[in-house]
Design an enzyme around this catalytic site. Structure first.
Site: not given
Ligand code: Q9C
Ligand code: ZN
Length: 384
Positions: A188, A233, A235, A321
């Site tokens: 990210h 991932d 996301h 995830d």
């Molecule tokens: N409902 C990685 O997996 N919070 N980052 C989001 C979701 C941040 C994820 C809340 C999630 C970041 C590397």
């Molecule tokens: Zn992620």
């Protein structure tokens, strides 16, 4: 001979130093899901798998050069000094967290300059999930150095593999794999903004370093090494996408949820720009995606885009995830699915570096990460 053990590059200089106290999830304060316990449970599982893995804590120092190729200097200066300045300004010792982020409907960036750390914390961070603690910068820096150390070993492993294939002692069905077990994660993090638990984009730094090595030539066209980034991932990797958006190499590809974080990137319409047009491939998938849907989509991506690119190396943003019980995600991939995913990546037939990103179901984190790596090696976990 196929390489029987996979090298794992890790270091407590990155994995345990970054310890935010909390995060916000849907309006409530909760523990920090990107926990310093994550690497330990992964290592423990890998070490339980006979002698499938070889762990090394050797970290080479590549200096600032490769990091500065990807991240802007003002952003790096900010990350390095933010905590200290924050404390001097009277900020809470928990760490740097923005209160005001320059929303595009409000900001006139370039006309107004952030005057203090509290303002800068909004300028250089796009959400509330990238607290900067006392040692966050060091941890992120070391995570990048560990990933670079692994990337350098990928070059060695790939050369060795090529010679073995020529000598008839290895086949392209079993390419070498390496794993960088790092945190904080990276995908990210954009060139000059952190967010989503990420500060420095470990994988992007390694990819750019591989492309920059003057002595390394692509088998396909004699130019710089050709790289495919496969971001699995849950996301979307907005950071990696942004960093390489105008580049024709690496090819960035991502499978991710369209309905979830980071919400405002990851559309299939984001295809790259300029020389990079056509070299950014987003494949958004719906919530509740299952093993079969996932593997089918991945196999099609590999067949249609990864293999035709003729990569010398594949770099995987390895997030688990996508797991059905992940506390912050929404796919339905099970522990049986991960070896299948690893097996699909093996079939690309190209030396691959796996770089750890997300995955927050601590109980199954080792099994799921291990499943991908063992699947890649043509093995399956003993405790499935
Ligand atoms: N409902 C990685 O997996 N919070 N980052 C989001 C979701 C941040 C994820 C809340 C999630 C970041 C590397
Ligand atoms: Zn992620």
């Amino acid at each position: 001979m196929a390489p029987s053990r996979m090298k794992v590059f890790t270091s407590t200089l990155c994995t345990t130093m970054h310890t935010p106290a909390f995060e916000f999830l849907s309006g409530s304060e909760t523990h920090f899901y990107e926990s310093p316990d994550r690497p330990g449970v992964i290592l423990k599982y890998l070490e339980s798998q006979g002698d499938a893995f070889e762990v090394t804590e050797r970290v080479e120092d590549f200096g600032p050069g490769p990091i500065e190729r990807v991240h802007k200097q003002d952003f790096l200066d900010y990350l390095k000094t933010a905590y200290e300045e924050w404390i001097e300004e009277g900020g809470h010792p928990n760490g740097v967290l923005p209160g005001t982020i320059p929303h595009y409907k409000v900001a006139r960036l370039g006309k107004l300059k952030a005057a203090n750390c509290l303002a800068k914390s909004g300028e250089y961070c796009f959400d509330l999930s990238a607290v900067i603690t006392k040692d966050t910068f060091k941890a992120a820096w070391n995570a990048a150095q560990v990933t670079l150390t692994a990337a350098k070993d990928l070059v060695r492993a790939a050369d060795e593999f090529e010679q073995s294939v020529e000598a008839g002692s290895a086949t392209r069905k079993n390419p070498p794999g390496l794993y960088a077990l790092v945190r904080p994660p990276g995908h990210h993090a954009q060139s000059d903004i952190c967010g989503g638990y990420c500060y420095l984009n470990n994988l992007a730094i390694a990819a750019q370093w591989l492309i920059d090595q003057p002595g390394l030539k692509s088998k396909a066209d004699g130019g710089p090494k050709r790289i495919v980034i496969l971001d699995i991932d849950f996301h979307h990797g907005n950071g990696t996408q942004e960093i390489f958006y105008t580049a024709a190499n690496p090819l960035y590809t991502s499978l991710h949820s369209i309905d979830d974080y980071p919400y405002f990137t990851g559309s299939a319409l984001e295809k790259g720009e300029g020389e990079g047009l056509g070299f950014n491939i987003n494949i958004p998938m719906p919530q509740a995606t299952t093993n079969d849907d996932y593997v089918e989509t991945l196999d099609k991506l590999i067949k249609d885009h990864v293999i035709p690119f003729k990569p010398d190396y594949v770099l995987v943003s390895l997030g688990v995830d996508t797991y059905k019980d992940d506390p912050i995600a929404g796919f339905l991939v099970t522990s049986e699915g991960y070896p299948r995913i690893g097996n699909s990546i093996r079939k690309i037939g190209v030396p691959t570096l796996f770089v750890q990103e997300g995955g927050y179901c601590i109980e199954k984190l080792g099994l799921n990460v291990g499943g991908i790596l063992l699947g890649y090696m043509g093995k399956t976990g003993t405790t499935l």
